[in-house]
Design an enzyme around this catalytic site. Structure first.
Site, PDB file in Angstrom:
ATOM      1  N   GLY A  63       9.355   0.208  -5.957  1.00 50.31           N
ATOM      2  CA  GLY A  63       8.723  -0.836  -6.781  1.00 50.31           C
ATOM      3  C   GLY A  63       8.168  -1.751  -5.946  1.00 50.31           C
ATOM      4  O   GLY A  63       8.249  -1.870  -4.833  1.00 50.31           O
ATOM      5  N   LYS A  66      -3.749   6.989  -2.128  1.00 46.36           N
ATOM      6  CA  LYS A  66      -4.764   6.245  -2.721  1.00 46.36           C
ATOM      7  C   LYS A  66      -5.482   5.457  -1.789  1.00 46.36           C
ATOM      8  O   LYS A  66      -6.747   5.453  -2.119  1.00 46.36           O
ATOM      9  CB  LYS A  66      -3.942   5.451  -4.025  1.00 46.36           C
ATOM     10  CG  LYS A  66      -5.257   4.435  -4.726  1.00 46.36           C
ATOM     11  CD  LYS A  66      -4.479   4.093  -6.023  1.00 46.36           C
ATOM     12  CE  LYS A  66      -3.815   2.919  -5.789  1.00 46.36           C
ATOM     13  NZ  LYS A  66      -3.245   2.171  -6.924  1.00 46.36           N
ATOM     14  N   LYS A 105     -31.389  21.189  15.410  1.00 47.07           N
ATOM     15  CA  LYS A 105     -29.831  20.873  15.658  1.00 47.07           C
ATOM     16  C   LYS A 105     -29.802  20.574  17.149  1.00 47.07           C
ATOM     17  O   LYS A 105     -30.339  21.058  17.923  1.00 47.07           O
ATOM     18  CB  LYS A 105     -29.096  22.068  15.319  1.00 47.07           C
ATOM     19  CG  LYS A 105     -27.369  21.890  15.309  1.00 47.07           C
ATOM     20  CD  LYS A 105     -26.855  23.110  16.015  1.00 47.07           C
ATOM     21  CE  LYS A 105     -27.008  23.244  17.383  1.00 47.07           C
ATOM     22  NZ  LYS A 105     -26.209  24.570  17.867  1.00 47.07           N
ATOM     23  N   ALA A 128       0.729  -1.113   0.036  1.00 44.59           N
ATOM     24  CA  ALA A 128      -0.121   0.033   0.269  1.00 44.59           C
ATOM     25  C   ALA A 128       0.860   1.323  -0.027  1.00 44.59           C
ATOM     26  O   ALA A 128       0.432   2.220   0.507  1.00 44.59           O
ATOM     27  CB  ALA A 128      -1.156  -0.012   1.152  1.00 44.59           C
ATOM     28  N   ARG A 169      -1.356   8.150 -10.907  1.00 39.74           N
ATOM     29  CA  ARG A 169      -2.524   8.140 -11.837  1.00 39.74           C
ATOM     30  C   ARG A 169      -3.543   8.872 -11.305  1.00 39.74           C
ATOM     31  O   ARG A 169      -4.707   9.127 -11.819  1.00 39.74           O
ATOM     32  CB  ARG A 169      -2.744   6.686 -12.469  1.00 39.74           C
ATOM     33  CG  ARG A 169      -1.558   6.504 -13.412  1.00 39.74           C
ATOM     34  CD  ARG A 169      -1.537   5.115 -13.831  1.00 39.74           C
ATOM     35  NE  ARG A 169      -1.076   4.144 -12.613  1.00 39.74           N
ATOM     36  CZ  ARG A 169      -0.776   2.820 -12.892  1.00 39.74           C
ATOM     37  NH1 ARG A 169      -1.289   2.185 -13.909  1.00 39.74           N
ATOM     38  NH2 ARG A 169      -0.160   2.031 -11.914  1.00 39.74           N
ATOM     39  N   GLY A 187       0.195  -6.462 -16.122  1.00 40.14           N
ATOM     40  CA  GLY A 187       1.269  -7.353 -16.391  1.00 40.14           C
ATOM     41  C   GLY A 187       0.866  -8.690 -17.201  1.00 40.14           C
ATOM     42  O   GLY A 187      -0.318  -9.104 -16.719  1.00 40.14           O
ATOM     43  N   GLY A 201       2.493   2.420  -2.744  1.00 35.62           N
ATOM     44  CA  GLY A 201       2.650   3.178  -4.234  1.00 35.62           C
ATOM     45  C   GLY A 201       2.279   4.546  -4.319  1.00 35.62           C
ATOM     46  O   GLY A 201       1.557   5.402  -3.356  1.00 35.62           O
ATOM     47  N   GLU A 227       5.615  -6.850 -17.699  1.00 33.92           N
ATOM     48  CA  GLU A 227       4.726  -5.686 -17.537  1.00 33.92           C
ATOM     49  C   GLU A 227       4.386  -5.000 -19.061  1.00 33.92           C
ATOM     50  O   GLU A 227       5.015  -5.151 -19.874  1.00 33.92           O
ATOM     51  CB  GLU A 227       5.748  -4.724 -16.636  1.00 33.92           C
ATOM     52  CG  GLU A 227       5.812  -4.839 -15.306  1.00 33.92           C
ATOM     53  CD  GLU A 227       4.542  -5.295 -14.473  1.00 33.92           C
ATOM     54  OE1 GLU A 227       3.590  -4.316 -14.237  1.00 33.92           O
ATOM     55  OE2 GLU A 227       4.127  -6.485 -14.386  1.00 33.92           O
ATOM     56  N   ARG A 286     -29.787  18.335  11.702  1.00 37.79           N
ATOM     57  CA  ARG A 286     -28.385  18.631  11.706  1.00 37.79           C
ATOM     58  C   ARG A 286     -27.815  17.584  12.872  1.00 37.79           C
ATOM     59  O   ARG A 286     -28.767  17.045  13.482  1.00 37.79           O
ATOM     60  CB  ARG A 286     -27.977  20.050  11.938  1.00 37.79           C
ATOM     61  CG  ARG A 286     -28.332  20.953  10.727  1.00 37.79           C
ATOM     62  CD  ARG A 286     -28.098  22.041  10.767  1.00 37.79           C
ATOM     63  NE  ARG A 286     -27.115  22.661  11.525  1.00 37.79           N
ATOM     64  CZ  ARG A 286     -27.046  23.821  12.219  1.00 37.79           C
ATOM     65  NH1 ARG A 286     -28.250  24.649  12.230  1.00 37.79           N
ATOM     66  NH2 ARG A 286     -26.068  23.975  12.718  1.00 37.79           N
TER      67      ARG A 286
HETATM   68  C1  UD1 Z   1       0.914  -4.429 -10.707  1.00 35.48           C
HETATM   69  C2  UD1 Z   1       1.803  -5.471 -11.220  1.00 35.48           C
HETATM   70  C3  UD1 Z   1       1.088  -5.886 -12.489  1.00 35.48           C
HETATM   71  C4  UD1 Z   1      -0.288  -6.404 -12.273  1.00 35.48           C
HETATM   72  C5  UD1 Z   1      -0.942  -5.087 -11.773  1.00 35.48           C
HETATM   73  C6  UD1 Z   1      -2.460  -5.579 -11.158  1.00 35.48           C
HETATM   74  C7  UD1 Z   1       4.219  -5.197 -10.705  1.00 35.48           C
HETATM   75  C8  UD1 Z   1       5.468  -4.742 -11.202  1.00 35.48           C
HETATM   76  N1  UD1 Z   1       3.177  -4.919 -11.425  1.00 35.48           N
HETATM   77  O1  UD1 Z   1       1.032  -3.146 -11.578  1.00 35.48           O
HETATM   78  O2  UD1 Z   1       1.952  -7.039 -13.032  1.00 35.48           O
HETATM   79  O3  UD1 Z   1      -0.814  -6.693 -13.532  1.00 35.48           O
HETATM   80  O4  UD1 Z   1      -0.359  -4.894 -10.321  1.00 35.48           O
HETATM   81  O5  UD1 Z   1      -3.247  -4.600 -10.630  1.00 35.48           O
HETATM   82  O6  UD1 Z   1       4.176  -5.499  -9.858  1.00 35.48           O
HETATM   83  N2  UD1 Z   1       3.235  -0.446  -4.451  1.00 35.48           N
HETATM   84  C9  UD1 Z   1       4.182  -0.307  -3.226  1.00 35.48           C
HETATM   85  N3  UD1 Z   1       5.390   0.156  -3.442  1.00 35.48           N
HETATM   86  C10 UD1 Z   1       5.892   0.529  -4.589  1.00 35.48           C
HETATM   87  C11 UD1 Z   1       5.107   0.392  -5.658  1.00 35.48           C
HETATM   88  C12 UD1 Z   1       3.743  -0.167  -5.565  1.00 35.48           C
HETATM   89  O7  UD1 Z   1       3.759  -0.539  -2.107  1.00 35.48           O
HETATM   90  O8  UD1 Z   1       7.324   1.091  -4.536  1.00 35.48           O
HETATM   91  C13 UD1 Z   1       2.133  -1.055  -4.249  1.00 35.48           C
HETATM   92  C14 UD1 Z   1       0.962   0.060  -4.481  1.00 35.48           C
HETATM   93  O9  UD1 Z   1       0.538   0.747  -3.446  1.00 35.48           O
HETATM   94  C15 UD1 Z   1      -0.195  -1.097  -4.987  1.00 35.48           C
HETATM   95  C16 UD1 Z   1       0.611  -2.093  -5.407  1.00 35.48           C
HETATM   96  O10 UD1 Z   1       1.710  -2.142  -4.892  1.00 35.48           O
HETATM   97  O11 UD1 Z   1      -1.001  -1.226  -3.938  1.00 35.48           O
HETATM   98  C17 UD1 Z   1       0.649  -2.296  -7.031  1.00 35.48           C
HETATM   99  O12 UD1 Z   1       1.246  -1.202  -7.459  1.00 35.48           O
HETATM  100  P1  UD1 Z   1       0.798  -0.618  -8.833  1.00 35.48           P
HETATM  101  O13 UD1 Z   1       1.693   0.713  -8.991  1.00 35.48           O
HETATM  102  O14 UD1 Z   1      -0.492  -0.206  -8.485  1.00 35.48           O
HETATM  103  O15 UD1 Z   1       1.115  -1.575  -9.889  1.00 35.48           O
HETATM  104  P2  UD1 Z   1       0.405  -1.806 -11.237  1.00 35.48           P
HETATM  105  O16 UD1 Z   1       1.304  -0.803 -12.116  1.00 35.48           O
HETATM  106  O17 UD1 Z   1      -1.016  -1.682 -11.228  1.00 35.48           O
HETATM  107 CA    CA Z   2      -2.434  -1.284  -9.507  1.00 33.59          CA
END
Ligand code: UD1
Ligand code: CA
Length: 459
Positions: A77, A23, A348, A10, A16, A137, A12, A151, A330
């Protein structure tokens, strides 16, 4: 059996989403996005680890108890993210899921783990076959066996045609996972450590990779942008309504009804079109929720009637009460059994006793109304002196005449009467009549004189 650890990724950056908020905190049918992954994980894991980004206090609060949190300081990643959880994981199987796929069911996750254990695999991937695989992916197979995941942004045109996708849900054997993860290199289009590369590394080393397909590809829907957030919300909303209808609630028009996951409604309650019900809200049986009503975080007994267009927030409404049309409760209101709050009434922080009525155009604030009280049309409690709020008490059986201003602090005794049009500034004892308005003056024959005075002089 080995204890199972679930790791929820969680951290990421969610570029987007174009949001200042993480998120996983975006609300989805009444719960933060992360709540769904947590619920699914907790249903089968012995321990749950959440990998968050830096400064994720809000995420911790939203996730509540029952999970261990680890921080990924730099977002390098999905592979790097999982690496941060290593110390918090056990030696048993490790289930990994992304925080952004709320439609994943715990049954599917259970099937994945059961298959993994049964096959003695090093890794088992949850896959899905979808019509539009863009962005996901792709699963590359050789002789039927999973060889690697590529990917979308790194895929060749031919690979992009593959419709079997990686859902980002996996089950790993701990020892081989950590070993393979250490070999992952960021040599891809994004320069990130991809968790997906672990699959290729393990397969190359001759380890057994299994794949389980999600029974419904909808479970794989990930939320990466706001368009997907809305699309998944629509699916979840429909599921909530289906559940309510199965439990005996009439939903007149599901297409225009918005009910959050945190709402419970008793059987034989009717929900009319264009209704929004959110927060932790409960309705009893045989209620009617009129069109256009918007209800938040409130509790209703049985046989409560909400006529159309009621706006209600943080209220308790007892059995048989009638509200609206067009009433606004309220925060902090308690409406007693069989009470009536009618058209254009704003309340209220007030209590309305059993059987009491505030039927028309009134403002009642910071007020305690006893039982069987009648509050006439246009009554206003003047609760604010420009600096402080003051309270009004209206005891059982009192009658407040139409268009009265009740200047707080004020107590109106049991069974007292207030004459219509009064401005009441002093307490009224029980049983008394208080009238505070200009005396009526009657001038007999006055009109005729006026006619004479203004008549045109005779020509
Ligand atoms: C990822 C998968 C992809 C798959 C897709 C499904 C990878 C490289 N790719 O892509 O193959 O089809 O999910 O939805 O794994 N996150 C972190 N730290 C980071 C990056 C991401 O915790 O540094 C977490 C995000 O918060 C998210 C999850 O990992 O919950 C997936 O990351 P996201 O960037 O959404 O990956 P996708 O591009 O969707
Ligand atoms: Ca995703």
């Amino acid at each position: 059996m080995d204890r199972l650890t679930a790791v929820i990724l969680a951290a990421g950056e969610a570029k987007r989403m174009r949001s200042r908020q993480p998120k996983v905190l975006h609300p989805l049918c009444g719960r933060p996005l992360i709540a769904y992954a947590l619920r699914t994980a907790r249903a089968l894991a012995d321990r749950t680890v959440v990998v968050t980004g830096p400064n994720a206090d809000d995420v911790r609060v939203a996730a509540g108890d029952g999970a261990t949190f680890v921080e990924q300081r730099e977002r390098l990643g999905t592979g790097h993210a999982l690496g941060q959880a290593r110390a918090a994981c056990g030696d048993g199987p490790i289930v990994v899921l992304a925080a952004d796929m709320p439609l994943l069911s715990s049954e599917t996750l259970e099937r994945l783990v059961a298959h993994h254990r049964g096959a003695g695999a090093a890794a088992t991937v949850l896959t899905a076959v979808v019509d539009r695989p863009q962005g996901y992916g792709r699963i590359l197979r050789q002789g039927g066996r999973v060889k690697r995941i590529v990917e979308d942004r790194d895929a060749t045109d031919d690979q992009k045609k593959i419709t079997e996708i990686n859902t980002s849900v996996y089950c790993f054997e701990a020892r081989r996972l950590w070993k393979a993860l250490a070999e992952v290199r960021p040599d891809n289009e994004q320069g990130e450590y991809y968790l997906t590369d672990v699959i290729g590394i393990l397969a190359k080393a001759g380890s057994r990779i299994e794949a389980v397909a999600a029974p419904d590809p909808i479970e794989a829907l990930g939320i990466n942008d706001r368009k997907q957030l809305a699309a998944v919300a629509a699916i979840l909303r429909r599921r909530i309504l289906d559940r309510l209808m199965a439990d005996g609630v009439t939903i007149v028009d599901p297409a225009s009804t918005y009910i959050e996951d945190t709402v419970t409604i008793g059987p034989d309650t009717v929900v009319e079109p264009q209704v929004v019900i959110e927060g932790v809200t409960t309705f009893g049986t045989e209620c009617v929720i009129g069109s256009g009503s918007h209800v938040t975080a409130s509790r209703f007994g049985d046989r409560v009637a909400l006529k159309p267009y009621c706006i209600i927030n943080d209220a308790v409404v007892e059995d048989g009460a009638t509200l609206g049309p067009f009433c606004h409760l309220r925060p902090g209101c308690h409406i007693g059994a069989k009470a009536k709050v009618g058209n254009f009434a704003e309340l209220k922080k007030s209590r309305i006793g059993r059987g009491s009525k505030v039927p028309h155009v009134s403002y009642v604030g910071d007020t305690t109304v006893g039982e069987d009280v009648n509050i006439g049309a246009g009554t206003v409690t003047c609760n604010y002196d420009g600096v402080r709020k003051h309270e009004t008490k209206i005891a059982d059986g009192a009658f407040v005449g139409t268009n009265s201003s009740l200047v707080a602090p004020l107590t109106i005794g049991e069974g007292a009467y207030i004459g219509a049009g009064s401005t009441i500034t002093q307490d009224v004892p029980p049983g008394a009549l208080a009238v505070a308005r200009g005396q009526q003056v009657v001038k007999e024959g006055w009109a005729a004189g006026k006619v004479k005075k203004h008549a045109r002089p005779e020509e």
